[in-house]
Enzyme design. Structure first.
Site, PDB file in Angstrom:
ATOM      1  N   ARG A 272      62.945  48.699 -86.235  1.00 27.81           N
ATOM      2  CA  ARG A 272      61.958  47.975 -87.030  1.00 27.81           C
ATOM      3  C   ARG A 272      62.516  46.594 -87.368  1.00 27.81           C
ATOM      4  O   ARG A 272      63.681  46.456 -87.747  1.00 27.81           O
ATOM      5  CB  ARG A 272      61.615  48.737 -88.324  1.00 27.81           C
ATOM      6  CG  ARG A 272      60.736  49.959 -88.107  1.00 27.81           C
ATOM      7  CD  ARG A 272      59.328  49.568 -87.696  1.00 27.81           C
ATOM      8  NE  ARG A 272      58.424  50.696 -87.565  1.00 27.81           N
ATOM      9  CZ  ARG A 272      58.181  51.350 -86.444  1.00 27.81           C
ATOM     10  NH1 ARG A 272      58.820  51.003 -85.333  1.00 27.81           N
ATOM     11  NH2 ARG A 272      57.309  52.340 -86.402  1.00 27.81           N
TER      12      ARG A 272
ATOM     13  N   GLU B 247      55.226  40.277 -86.931  1.00 23.74           N
ATOM     14  CA  GLU B 247      54.706  40.497 -85.585  1.00 23.74           C
ATOM     15  C   GLU B 247      53.205  40.236 -85.547  1.00 23.74           C
ATOM     16  O   GLU B 247      52.463  40.867 -86.306  1.00 23.74           O
ATOM     17  CB  GLU B 247      55.018  41.930 -85.129  1.00 23.74           C
ATOM     18  CG  GLU B 247      56.501  42.197 -84.968  1.00 23.74           C
ATOM     19  CD  GLU B 247      56.812  43.611 -84.481  1.00 23.74           C
ATOM     20  OE1 GLU B 247      55.868  44.410 -84.273  1.00 23.74           O
ATOM     21  OE2 GLU B 247      57.998  43.928 -84.317  1.00 23.74           O
TER      22      GLU B 247
ATOM     23  N   HIS C  46      57.707  43.961 -78.741  1.00 22.85           N
ATOM     24  CA  HIS C  46      57.539  45.326 -79.236  1.00 22.85           C
ATOM     25  C   HIS C  46      56.989  46.226 -78.117  1.00 22.85           C
ATOM     26  O   HIS C  46      55.977  46.924 -78.281  1.00 22.85           O
ATOM     27  CB  HIS C  46      56.618  45.351 -80.448  1.00 22.85           C
ATOM     28  CG  HIS C  46      56.832  46.559 -81.325  1.00 22.85           C
ATOM     29  ND1 HIS C  46      56.669  46.527 -82.691  1.00 22.85           N
ATOM     30  CD2 HIS C  46      57.193  47.832 -81.027  1.00 22.85           C
ATOM     31  CE1 HIS C  46      56.914  47.733 -83.192  1.00 22.85           C
ATOM     32  NE2 HIS C  46      57.236  48.541 -82.191  1.00 22.85           N
TER      33      HIS C  46
END
Length: 319
Positions: free
Chosen positions: A228, A257, A275
């Site tokens: 994370r 993000e 990601h």
């Protein structure tokens, strides 16, 4: 009896066919809806914020199933107080994330992205990317030793890398079977040539890698994060790189993000992927299927395999 309503808050999938196929077993209606209906019996969610306010509006919801491993977008205490079970899918992308971790490590150490950019830009310059060091005999420190890092370990060991881990919640036999040495966090920072983060995002791990912690790493070390984004203080990381206190970093996750104007961009010694470590065509099918199966279990009065708040099970199963 009306069909059960399963609301899908958001979707990153090309379609919801795998989930629909599973939920058809109980005749459930699957509805993609940004505004969650108050009469939804279940919620499937990816990134949407499931807040306490939203949970309070739900009149008959029994389960909130996350399309993913972490559940930091769901207010767990509020769900528990409402008697709603929250589930996750901790085992859908183990190969993908462990492979991505190793890919980032290899790309960093071998300086592949910067070499490729220079070569395709017309610069055939080996001198520009030296030094590059041998992998064999180096040390990889894994922060946490759950299912994903347990798959990273043998992949790294196949390159002759010594693997150590810091995880106070993993038993000694688990680490020993993997041929991995358990060390303190301080020792991991001190001896690791590469550190790979695999811990969940918790209050205790937010900005775990801050300026003080980064200063205790080897100046020749590389930092990798596929867990994370907020576990790393990105401003502190940029400063450490600027000052030569760290050799480089590879991030698949970021504090924001999508990121905007990150001080980590534009550096030869930083790799950022959007990601995607979880992704493969196969993993997305697994994810939908397993999340939907949890909904079926709860709505059928069965026990889900991966409840986050098992204390809410009794309330859900009594409805």
């Amino acid at each position: 009896m009306p069909a059960k309503l399963v609301a899908v808050t958001d979707s990153v999938f090309p379609n919801l066919d795998p989930a629909r196929e599973v939920l058809a077993k109980i005749g459930a209606e699957v509805r993609l809806a940004e505004q969650v209906p108050r009469d939804a019996d279940a919620i499937l969610t990816t990134y949407a914020k499931i807040s306490a306010g939203l949970i309070q509006e739900l009149k008959q919801c029994r389960v909130i199933a996350r399309f993913g491993i972490g559940v930091d977008n769901v207010d767990i205490p509020a769900a528990t107080n409402a008697g709603i079970v929250v589930t996750r899918v901790p085992d859908y992308c183990l190969d993908e994330v462990s492979d991505h971790t190793m890919a980032l490590l290899l790309a960093l150490v071998r300086k592949i992205p910067s070499s490729n950019a220079r070569t395709q830009g017309g610069k055939w310059e080996m001198r520009a990317v030296v030094p590059i060091h041998r992998l064999r005999g180096t040390v990889l420190g894994l922060v946490a030793f759950g299912q994903i890092p347990q798959l990273v370990a043998p992949k790294a060991q196949s390159f002759g890398i010594r693997v150590v881990t810091y995880d106070p919640y993993v038993s000694k036999p688990v680490a020993e079977r993997a041929g991995v040495e358990q060390v303190t966090f301080d020792e991991l920072l001190k001896i690791s040539d590469y550190i790979s983060i695999h811990t969940p995002l918790l209050p205790a791990t937010r900005h775990l890698f801050n300026a003080e912690v980064l200063s205790r790493m080897k100046p020749t070390a590389y930092l990798i994060n596929t867990a994370r984004g907020p576990i790393i203080d990105e401003a502190a990381l940029a400063s450490a790189l600027d000052q030569g206190h760290l050799a480089g970093a590879a991030l698949d996750v970021m504090e924001q993000e999508p990121p905007s104007g990150s001080p980590l961009f534009g550096r030869d010694n930083v790799i950022v992927t959007p990601h995607t470590s979880f992704y493969s065509e196969e993993s997305l099918v697994d994810l939908q299927t397993k999340a939907a199966e949890e909904v079926v279990r709860v709505l059928s009065g069965q026990t889900p395999k991966n409840p986050v708040n098992p204390e809410a099970l009794k309330a859900a199963q009594s409805i």
